[in-house]
Every structure is written in C-alpha cells, then in structure tokens.
Design a protein around this motif. Sequence first.
Motif, PDB file in Angstrom:
ATOM      1  N   UNK A  33     -32.937 -41.083  40.670  1.00 10.88           N
ATOM      2  CA  UNK A  33     -32.968 -41.198  42.122  1.00 10.88           C
ATOM      3  C   UNK A  33     -31.605 -41.638  42.604  1.00 10.88           C
ATOM      4  N   UNK A  34     -31.223 -41.110  43.726  1.00 13.49           N
ATOM      5  CA  UNK A  34     -30.033 -41.612  44.383  1.00 13.49           C
ATOM      6  C   UNK A  34     -30.442 -42.777  45.273  1.00 13.49           C
ATOM      7  N   UNK A  35     -29.469 -43.593  45.633  1.00  7.48           N
ATOM      8  CA  UNK A  35     -29.731 -44.652  46.602  1.00  7.48           C
ATOM      9  C   UNK A  35     -28.421 -45.088  47.223  1.00  7.48           C
ATOM     10  N   UNK A  36     -28.530 -45.639  48.413  1.00  8.19           N
ATOM     11  CA  UNK A  36     -27.373 -46.215  49.074  1.00  8.19           C
ATOM     12  C   UNK A  36     -27.831 -47.291  50.013  1.00  8.19           C
ATOM     13  N   UNK A  37     -26.968 -48.240  50.246  1.00  7.67           N
ATOM     14  CA  UNK A  37     -27.307 -49.333  51.150  1.00  7.67           C
ATOM     15  C   UNK A  37     -26.495 -49.189  52.424  1.00  7.67           C
TER      16      UNK A  37
END
Length: 148
Positions: free
Chosen positions: A60-64
């Motif tokens: 999974x990709x993620x970013x804040x």
Amino acid sequence: MTLQIRELTTAEDMVAQINTIRFLYPNISLEKYQLFLSEMVPHNYIQIAVFENDTCLGLTGCWSATKLWTGKYLEIDNFVVNPEFRSRGIGKMLTDYIEKKAIELNCSSIVLDAFTGNFGAHRFYYNQGYAPKGFHFVKILDEKKMTV
C-alpha cells in the motif's frame, strides 16, 4: 510462510514492485508509473510492502498531510494484495502497520478512498475499523490521462 514488512521510500524501490501494482492497475506502463512516482515521492509518498523472501505479496502507498477538518492524517493509497495470497492476513498486516505509523506520526486519523463498486474492499475496511465519513466527488476532465 515467513513474512517481512518493508518501507519503500525511493521511486526505484517502488518501481521494482510494478508487478504487484499491476494487480490493481493492469495497464499501467513502466514509464507512467515512474512519472507518477517522481511527482508523488517528493510529497511524502511511501509504500509499505509485505514480502516473502524477495517476493512482494502486497503493498500500500501512504502519505501524510494536514487538513483543517482533521489536522494531520495518514492517507492509504493504492492498496493491493496479490490475488493468490488474499485472505491470508496480508491486508491486515498492512493496515496494522499503517495504524502504528499514523500513531508514530501523531496523526488524528487514517483516510482512504475505495471505489464505490469495490464491495470486497468495503468489507475489508469495515472489518479493520474504517467507516465512511463522506463522499469523495470526482469531475473527470480528461479520461485518457487516468490509469483506471
């Protein structure tokens, strides 16, 4: 099955897992994937991947980021598990890791989008404690530029 979670933080590490991404976006070209990652990585985008030896089983990709309504949040993006390995806890490993990461980053919440017709994803996310908060509206300007 001995599984290991790794954070992929460079576009090169992510590109190496294009075959896994293609379970989600079968027609994405290497060039398009590299271009998109070159624009995403500078904006806090990383990928979390589950490996058995050197084989990526899911990622999974993620970013804040920060929004006025939620403060700092972590967004899940491009969540995919190899179909041969679904229903073996890999998705849960990813969401558990994301939750720990969000707490570590002092986020108030985790957000994600799931296509309206993807009922399997809806069931999975409900089972992980996620619930719809609103609608994500989209106005398509040029469908040829989209991956799906």
